[in-house]
Design a protein around this motif. Structure first.
Motif, PDB file in Angstrom:
ATOM      1  N   LEU A 173       0.852  -1.170   0.163  1.00  0.00           N
ATOM      2  CA  LEU A 173      -0.104  -0.075   0.003  1.00  0.00           C
ATOM      3  C   LEU A 173       0.780   1.150   0.061  1.00  0.00           C
ATOM      4  N   LYS A 174       1.891   1.327   0.675  1.00  0.00           N
ATOM      5  CA  LYS A 174       2.648   2.380   0.905  1.00  0.00           C
ATOM      6  C   LYS A 174       3.383   2.633  -0.521  1.00  0.00           C
ATOM      7  N   ASP A 175       3.826   1.633  -1.376  1.00  0.00           N
ATOM      8  CA  ASP A 175       4.250   1.889  -2.889  1.00  0.00           C
ATOM      9  C   ASP A 175       3.217   2.426  -3.654  1.00  0.00           C
ATOM     10  N   CYS A 176       2.043   1.970  -3.431  1.00  0.00           N
ATOM     11  CA  CYS A 176       0.983   2.017  -4.192  1.00  0.00           C
ATOM     12  C   CYS A 176       0.436   3.828  -4.040  1.00  0.00           C
ATOM     13  N   LEU A 177       0.353   4.184  -2.874  1.00  0.00           N
ATOM     14  CA  LEU A 177       0.016   5.606  -2.599  1.00  0.00           C
ATOM     15  C   LEU A 177       1.232   6.337  -2.896  1.00  0.00           C
ATOM     16  N   ALA A 178       2.301   6.161  -2.880  1.00  0.00           N
ATOM     17  CA  ALA A 178       3.495   6.965  -3.284  1.00  0.00           C
ATOM     18  C   ALA A 178       3.376   7.238  -4.954  1.00  0.00           C
ATOM     19  N   ALA A 179       3.051   6.138  -5.426  1.00  0.00           N
ATOM     20  CA  ALA A 179       2.831   6.296  -6.947  1.00  0.00           C
ATOM     21  C   ALA A 179       1.584   7.167  -7.421  1.00  0.00           C
ATOM     22  N   LEU A 180       0.698   6.842  -6.632  1.00  0.00           N
ATOM     23  CA  LEU A 180      -0.550   7.774  -6.887  1.00  0.00           C
ATOM     24  C   LEU A 180      -0.320   9.104  -6.520  1.00  0.00           C
ATOM     25  N   TYR A 181       0.338   9.535  -5.384  1.00  0.00           N
ATOM     26  CA  TYR A 181       0.574  10.785  -5.103  1.00  0.00           C
ATOM     27  C   TYR A 181       1.759  11.469  -6.048  1.00  0.00           C
ATOM     28  N   ILE A 197     -10.514   8.091  -3.754  1.00  0.00           N
ATOM     29  CA  ILE A 197     -11.466   7.509  -2.351  1.00  0.00           C
ATOM     30  C   ILE A 197     -10.504   6.332  -1.827  1.00  0.00           C
ATOM     31  N   LEU A 198      -9.957   6.224  -0.721  1.00  0.00           N
ATOM     32  CA  LEU A 198      -9.151   5.139  -0.198  1.00  0.00           C
ATOM     33  C   LEU A 198     -10.245   4.543   0.821  1.00  0.00           C
ATOM     34  N   ILE A 199     -10.576   3.231   0.753  1.00  0.00           N
ATOM     35  CA  ILE A 199     -11.563   2.629   1.511  1.00  0.00           C
ATOM     36  C   ILE A 199     -10.580   1.543   2.493  1.00  0.00           C
ATOM     37  N   ASP A 200     -10.500   1.701   3.610  1.00  0.00           N
ATOM     38  CA  ASP A 200      -9.766   0.907   4.404  1.00  0.00           C
ATOM     39  C   ASP A 200     -11.158  -0.001   4.906  1.00  0.00           C
ATOM     40  N   ASP A 201     -10.797  -1.374   4.542  1.00  0.00           N
ATOM     41  CA  ASP A 201     -11.866  -2.324   4.624  1.00  0.00           C
ATOM     42  C   ASP A 201     -11.614  -3.106   6.085  1.00  0.00           C
ATOM     43  N   GLY A 202     -11.719  -2.547   7.249  1.00  0.00           N
ATOM     44  CA  GLY A 202     -11.459  -3.041   8.307  1.00  0.00           C
ATOM     45  C   GLY A 202     -10.179  -3.563   8.617  1.00  0.00           C
ATOM     46  N   SER A 203      -8.896  -2.989   8.300  1.00  0.00           N
ATOM     47  CA  SER A 203      -7.658  -3.494   8.497  1.00  0.00           C
ATOM     48  C   SER A 203      -7.333  -3.296   9.881  1.00  0.00           C
ATOM     49  N   ASP A 204      -6.573  -4.512  10.313  1.00  0.00           N
ATOM     50  CA  ASP A 204      -6.255  -4.575  11.723  1.00  0.00           C
ATOM     51  C   ASP A 204      -4.663  -4.369  12.035  1.00  0.00           C
ATOM     52  N   ASP A 205      -4.116  -3.553  11.021  1.00  0.00           N
ATOM     53  CA  ASP A 205      -2.696  -3.038  11.058  1.00  0.00           C
ATOM     54  C   ASP A 205      -2.966  -1.607  11.238  1.00  0.00           C
ATOM     55  N   GLU A 206      -2.339  -0.972  12.514  1.00  0.00           N
ATOM     56  CA  GLU A 206      -2.918   0.325  12.912  1.00  0.00           C
ATOM     57  C   GLU A 206      -2.149   1.380  12.100  1.00  0.00           C
ATOM     58  N   ARG A 207      -1.119   0.965  11.359  1.00  0.00           N
ATOM     59  CA  ARG A 207      -0.278   1.898  10.544  1.00  0.00           C
ATOM     60  C   ARG A 207      -1.050   2.207   9.251  1.00  0.00           C
ATOM     61  N   ILE A 208      -2.251   1.421   8.985  1.00  0.00           N
ATOM     62  CA  ILE A 208      -3.012   1.618   7.815  1.00  0.00           C
ATOM     63  C   ILE A 208      -3.588   3.149   7.595  1.00  0.00           C
ATOM     64  N   MET A 209      -4.250   2.976   8.791  1.00  0.00           N
ATOM     65  CA  MET A 209      -5.204   4.290   8.690  1.00  0.00           C
ATOM     66  C   MET A 209      -4.340   5.636   8.935  1.00  0.00           C
ATOM     67  N   THR A 210      -3.177   5.417   9.732  1.00  0.00           N
ATOM     68  CA  THR A 210      -2.188   6.774   9.944  1.00  0.00           C
ATOM     69  C   THR A 210      -1.695   6.996   8.554  1.00  0.00           C
ATOM     70  N   LEU A 211      -1.438   5.992   7.375  1.00  0.00           N
ATOM     71  CA  LEU A 211      -0.947   6.097   5.890  1.00  0.00           C
ATOM     72  C   LEU A 211      -1.853   7.039   5.381  1.00  0.00           C
ATOM     73  N   LEU A 212      -3.200   6.378   5.422  1.00  0.00           N
ATOM     74  CA  LEU A 212      -4.255   6.841   4.662  1.00  0.00           C
ATOM     75  C   LEU A 212      -4.518   8.295   5.002  1.00  0.00           C
ATOM     76  N   ASN A 213      -4.501   8.746   6.233  1.00  0.00           N
ATOM     77  CA  ASN A 213      -4.949   9.990   6.655  1.00  0.00           C
ATOM     78  C   ASN A 213      -3.736  11.124   6.443  1.00  0.00           C
ATOM     79  N   ALA A 214      -2.492  10.495   6.053  1.00  0.00           N
ATOM     80  CA  ALA A 214      -1.534  11.413   5.969  1.00  0.00           C
ATOM     81  C   ALA A 214      -1.661  11.748   4.538  1.00  0.00           C
ATOM     82  N   TYR A 215      -2.202  11.062   3.458  1.00  0.00           N
ATOM     83  CA  TYR A 215      -2.240  11.535   2.284  1.00  0.00           C
ATOM     84  C   TYR A 215      -3.624  12.363   2.129  1.00  0.00           C
ATOM     85  N   ARG A 216      -4.402  11.911   2.842  1.00  0.00           N
ATOM     86  CA  ARG A 216      -5.677  12.768   2.857  1.00  0.00           C
ATOM     87  C   ARG A 216      -5.420  14.086   2.982  1.00  0.00           C
TER      88      ARG A 216
END
Length: 272
Positions: free
Chosen positions: A19-27, A36-55
């Motif tokens: 995901l980190k590589d995906c978002l870097a390329a999208l950015y 629109i980034l849709i977190d589908d109930g990830s249990d890795d706490e880093r996911i939402m932190t990363l998504l919100n940083a790009y938001r």
């Protein structure tokens, strides 16, 4: 100002590094577009932190968070239903390239009665390049490949029997005429894009290859975490809905109508 009218939807479930590589390329290529980034109930706490940083960095980017895991099909439908216009469903284990979204938009404007459009990739079954039906290595400079494809290859948008779900444009016309993915039959994923493509074809719409666009695909990251793989049950579900599916795909593979296009591209682009 946005560079494309197409909305990009990225369903996300764990797989942090991909995901980190995906978002870097999208950015890098689409920071001004609607994503629109849709977190589908990830249990890795880093996911939402990363998504919100790009938001926070991208005014046109949104983050949605499912409180529990709904599975890819329901999450994809959630994204498709969020827009009345054309939408690209982009897997979170892809890396987009320079101009990729504009090439898909060109296709949508050019091809009448378009349902779905899929770019080339290193790992995309019938849309794989340079070798079809293989997981080719990701080239060192995918942006160079993308620029060369645009510069040296005139697209013809050849017909496909089915879209490939790693990066799949779904038009507003298709959503209006065909609806959305079949959640009841295809559950957590695999087979839903094939079913959708065949339903679209039955409605008189087209599924095509965007043969001057390229998106890299790592493959099987989020699904791999759940232990999901395409298997006999996937085919059984497809055949229950479309009894001629296996024959259709077999005939396409045997005839390999994309072979001349692949060879022409390989001859023109040194990176392959």
């Amino acid at each position: 100002m946005n560079t494309s009218s197409i909305q990009v939807v990225v369903p996300v479930f764990n797989a942090y590094h991909a995901l980190k590589d995906c978002l870097a390329a999208l950015y890098r290529h689409n920071s001004q577009d609607t994503v629109i980034l849709i977190d589908d109930g990830s249990d890795d706490e880093r996911i939402m932190t990363l998504l919100n940083a790009y938001r926070l960095k991208c005014p046109g980017w949104q983050v949605l968070n499912n409180s529990q895991n709904l599975g890819f099909v329901k999450t994809a439908n959630q994204g498709l239903q969020s827009s009345e216009g054309d939408t690209v469903l982009l897997n979170a284990d892809t890396c987009v390239t320079k101009g990729w979204l504009n090439r898909l938009e060109d296709c949508a404007r050019t091809v009448d009665n378009l349902a779905t459009a899929t770019p080339w990739s290193n790992n995309a079954e019938i849309c794989s390049l340079p070798k079809t039906l293989q997981n080719n290595a990701i080239p060192a400079n995918i942006d160079c490949i993308a620029e060369s494809l645009y510069a040296y290859h005139q697209p013809v948008y050849p017909e496909l029997p089915t879209a490939v779900g790693f990066c799949m444009l779904v038009t507003a016309q298709a959503k209006q005429q065909v609806g959305f993915f079949n959640e009841a039959v295809f559950g957590y994923g695999y087979g839903e894009e094939n079913d959708y493509s065949l339903r679209a074809a039955a409605a008189g719409l087209r599924n095509v290859l965007v043969d001057n666009a390229y998106v890299a695909h790592l493959g099987n990251q989020s699904f791999g975490e759940k232990g999901l793989q395409p298997n006999e049950q996937t085919m059984a579900r497809l055949l229950s809905e479309h009894p001629d599916y296996a024959e259709l795909i077999d005939n396409f593979i045997k005839k390999d109508p994309l072979a001349p296009i692949r060879q022409s591209i390989i001859d023109k682009i040194d990176a392959f």
